[in-house]
Design a protein around this motif. Structure first.
Motif, PDB file in Angstrom:
ATOM      1  N   GLY A 105      -1.659   8.865   1.508  1.00  0.00           N
ATOM      2  CA  GLY A 105      -2.661   7.925   1.036  1.00  0.00           C
ATOM      3  C   GLY A 105      -3.832   7.876   1.992  1.00  0.00           C
ATOM      4  O   GLY A 105      -3.654   7.951   3.208  1.00  0.00           O
ATOM      5  N   THR A 138      -6.093   5.235  -1.864  1.00  0.00           N
ATOM      6  CA  THR A 138      -5.364   3.999  -2.080  1.00  0.00           C
ATOM      7  C   THR A 138      -6.106   3.126  -3.076  1.00  0.00           C
ATOM      8  O   THR A 138      -7.316   3.240  -3.253  1.00  0.00           O
ATOM      9  CB  THR A 138      -5.182   3.198  -0.780  1.00  0.00           C
ATOM     10  OG1 THR A 138      -6.460   2.934  -0.228  1.00  0.00           O
ATOM     11  CG2 THR A 138      -4.335   3.936   0.220  1.00  0.00           C
ATOM     12  N   GLY A 140       0.826  -1.210   0.000  1.00  0.00           N
ATOM     13  CA  GLY A 140       0.000   0.000   0.000  1.00  0.00           C
ATOM     14  C   GLY A 140       0.857   1.257   0.000  1.00  0.00           C
ATOM     15  O   GLY A 140       0.593   2.201  -0.745  1.00  0.00           O
TER      16      GLY A 140
END
Length: 169
Positions: free
Chosen positions: A98, A128, A26
Protein backbone atom coordinates in the motif's frame (compact mmCIF):
# COMPACT_ATOMS: atom_id res chain seq x y z
CA UNK A 1 -14.66 -22.54 -15.96
CA UNK A 2 -14.98 -26.32 -15.78
CA UNK A 3 -13.50 -28.33 -12.95
CA UNK A 4 -10.71 -29.54 -15.21
CA UNK A 5 -9.74 -26.01 -16.27
CA UNK A 6 -9.67 -24.79 -12.67
CA UNK A 7 -7.45 -27.76 -11.72
CA UNK A 8 -4.95 -26.83 -14.42
CA UNK A 9 -4.77 -23.13 -13.60
CA UNK A 10 -2.05 -22.40 -11.03
CA UNK A 11 -3.07 -20.40 -8.00
CA UNK A 12 -2.37 -16.69 -8.22
CA UNK A 13 -0.40 -15.90 -5.07
CA UNK A 14 0.85 -12.70 -3.48
CA UNK A 15 2.31 -11.55 -0.21
CA UNK A 16 1.42 -8.50 1.89
CA UNK A 17 4.43 -8.01 4.19
CA UNK A 18 4.76 -5.74 7.20
CA UNK A 19 5.40 -5.47 10.90
CA UNK A 20 1.69 -5.07 11.71
CA UNK A 21 2.38 -3.76 15.23
CA UNK A 22 -0.60 -3.51 15.37
CA UNK A 23 -2.61 -4.21 12.23
CA UNK A 24 -4.71 -1.17 11.29
CA UNK A 25 -7.76 -0.56 9.13
CA UNK A 26 -5.34 0.71 6.48
CA UNK A 27 -3.55 -2.65 6.41
CA UNK A 28 -6.87 -4.45 6.28
CA UNK A 29 -7.99 -2.30 3.35
CA UNK A 30 -4.91 -3.38 1.34
CA UNK A 31 -5.21 -7.04 2.39
CA UNK A 32 -8.91 -7.06 1.49
CA UNK A 33 -8.25 -5.62 -1.94
CA UNK A 34 -5.39 -8.07 -2.55
CA UNK A 35 -7.66 -10.95 -1.52
CA UNK A 36 -10.00 -10.03 -4.38
CA UNK A 37 -7.14 -10.01 -6.90
CA UNK A 38 -5.29 -13.16 -5.85
CA UNK A 39 -6.31 -16.71 -5.02
CA UNK A 40 -4.06 -16.83 -1.97
CA UNK A 41 -2.70 -13.85 -0.03
CA UNK A 42 0.11 -14.45 2.43
CA UNK A 43 0.17 -11.82 5.16
CA UNK A 44 3.67 -12.02 6.51
CA UNK A 45 4.83 -10.51 9.76
CA UNK A 46 8.42 -9.64 8.97
CA UNK A 47 10.61 -10.11 12.04
CA UNK A 48 13.25 -7.48 12.71
CA UNK A 49 15.32 -8.57 15.72
CA UNK A 50 16.68 -5.03 16.14
CA UNK A 51 13.18 -3.67 16.81
CA UNK A 52 11.07 -4.44 19.82
CA UNK A 53 7.37 -4.26 19.14
CA UNK A 54 4.47 -3.55 21.46
CA UNK A 55 2.91 -6.89 20.48
CA UNK A 56 4.79 -10.16 20.27
CA UNK A 57 4.99 -11.79 16.86
CA UNK A 58 2.57 -14.48 18.06
CA UNK A 59 0.06 -11.83 19.22
CA UNK A 60 0.28 -10.04 15.89
CA UNK A 61 -0.32 -13.26 13.99
CA UNK A 62 -3.35 -14.09 16.15
CA UNK A 63 -4.83 -10.60 15.66
CA UNK A 64 -4.26 -10.69 11.89
CA UNK A 65 -5.80 -14.17 11.62
CA UNK A 66 -8.84 -13.01 13.52
CA UNK A 67 -9.46 -9.79 11.57
CA UNK A 68 -8.85 -11.41 8.16
CA UNK A 69 -10.70 -14.69 8.77
CA UNK A 70 -13.71 -13.58 6.71
CA UNK A 71 -11.64 -13.46 3.51
CA UNK A 72 -10.99 -17.20 3.43
CA UNK A 73 -7.91 -16.96 1.21
CA UNK A 74 -5.50 -15.22 3.61
CA UNK A 75 -2.63 -17.14 5.21
CA UNK A 76 -0.71 -15.54 8.07
CA UNK A 77 2.78 -16.36 9.28
CA UNK A 78 6.02 -14.76 10.42
CA UNK A 79 9.33 -14.69 8.60
CA UNK A 80 12.83 -13.61 9.52
CA UNK A 81 15.02 -12.79 6.55
CA UNK A 82 14.73 -11.28 3.11
CA UNK A 83 11.23 -10.99 1.71
CA UNK A 84 12.46 -12.34 -1.63
CA UNK A 85 13.63 -15.52 0.12
CA UNK A 86 10.16 -15.91 1.61
CA UNK A 87 8.70 -15.51 -1.88
CA UNK A 88 11.12 -18.01 -3.41
CA UNK A 89 10.45 -20.62 -0.71
CA UNK A 90 6.70 -20.40 -1.31
CA UNK A 91 6.68 -19.76 -5.05
CA UNK A 92 5.04 -16.34 -4.65
CA UNK A 93 5.58 -14.09 -7.69
CA UNK A 94 4.07 -10.85 -6.36
CA UNK A 95 4.34 -8.46 -3.43
CA UNK A 96 1.40 -6.16 -2.70
CA UNK A 97 2.24 -2.88 -0.98
CA UNK A 98 0.00 0.00 0.00
CA UNK A 99 1.14 3.53 -0.78
CA UNK A 100 -0.04 6.38 1.41
CA UNK A 101 1.93 9.25 -0.05
CA UNK A 102 4.70 10.21 -2.47
CA UNK A 103 7.22 9.72 0.34
CA UNK A 104 6.17 6.04 0.55
CA UNK A 105 6.65 5.68 -3.19
CA UNK A 106 10.28 6.85 -3.10
CA UNK A 107 11.25 4.17 -0.58
CA UNK A 108 8.97 1.42 -1.91
CA UNK A 109 10.15 1.90 -5.51
CA UNK A 110 13.74 1.28 -4.43
CA UNK A 111 12.68 -1.84 -2.53
CA UNK A 112 10.61 -3.08 -5.49
CA UNK A 113 13.51 -2.62 -7.88
CA UNK A 114 15.91 -4.38 -5.50
CA UNK A 115 13.49 -7.28 -4.95
CA UNK A 116 12.91 -7.67 -8.68
CA UNK A 117 16.63 -7.55 -9.38
CA UNK A 118 17.36 -10.17 -6.73
CA UNK A 119 14.62 -12.61 -7.61
CA UNK A 120 12.27 -11.45 -10.36
CA UNK A 121 9.44 -10.93 -7.87
CA UNK A 122 7.10 -8.15 -8.98
CA UNK A 123 5.62 -5.51 -6.69
CA UNK A 124 2.08 -4.25 -7.09
CA UNK A 125 1.49 -0.82 -5.57
CA UNK A 126 -2.03 -0.16 -4.33
CA UNK A 127 -2.96 3.37 -3.35
CA UNK A 128 -4.53 3.45 0.08
CA UNK A 129 -8.04 4.64 0.54
CA UNK A 130 -8.05 8.39 1.31
CA UNK A 131 -9.67 7.48 4.63
CA UNK A 132 -6.42 5.79 5.71
CA UNK A 133 -3.81 7.86 3.87
CA UNK A 134 -2.37 9.23 7.12
CA UNK A 135 -2.53 6.00 9.10
CA UNK A 136 0.41 4.04 10.48
CA UNK A 137 0.84 1.56 13.31
CA UNK A 138 3.31 3.93 14.97
CA UNK A 139 0.80 6.77 14.92
CA UNK A 140 -1.95 4.52 16.31
CA UNK A 141 0.30 3.42 19.19
CA UNK A 142 1.35 6.98 19.97
CA UNK A 143 -2.20 8.35 20.01
CA UNK A 144 -3.46 5.39 22.07
CA UNK A 145 -0.58 5.75 24.53
CA UNK A 146 -1.74 9.27 25.32
CA UNK A 147 -5.37 8.22 25.68
CA UNK A 148 -6.55 9.34 22.25
CA UNK A 149 -9.45 7.59 20.54
CA UNK A 150 -8.21 5.20 17.87
CA UNK A 151 -11.39 3.13 17.67
CA UNK A 152 -11.99 4.24 14.07
CA UNK A 153 -8.43 3.27 13.05
CA UNK A 154 -8.28 -0.37 14.14
CA UNK A 155 -10.76 -3.26 14.34
CA UNK A 156 -12.49 -3.75 17.73
CA UNK A 157 -10.40 -6.83 18.55
CA UNK A 158 -7.19 -4.91 17.94
CA UNK A 159 -8.46 -1.94 19.96
CA UNK A 160 -9.18 -4.21 22.91
CA UNK A 161 -5.71 -5.79 22.69
CA UNK A 162 -4.06 -2.38 22.29
CA UNK A 163 -5.82 -0.86 25.29
CA UNK A 164 -4.99 -3.97 27.31
CA UNK A 165 -1.29 -3.72 26.43
CA UNK A 166 -1.09 -0.04 27.23
CA UNK A 167 -2.77 -0.47 30.63
CA UNK A 168 -0.12 -2.95 31.81
CA UNK A 169 2.72 -1.50 33.88
Amino acid sequence: MTGRESEERPLRRAVCPGSFDPITNGHIDIISRASRLYDVVHVTVMINKSKSGLFTVEERIALIEEVTSAYGNVRVEAFHGLLVDYCKQRDIPAIVKGLRAVSDFDYELQMAQMNNGLSGVETLFVPTSPTYSFLSSSLVKEVATWGGDVSHLVPPTVLEALVGKLRRP
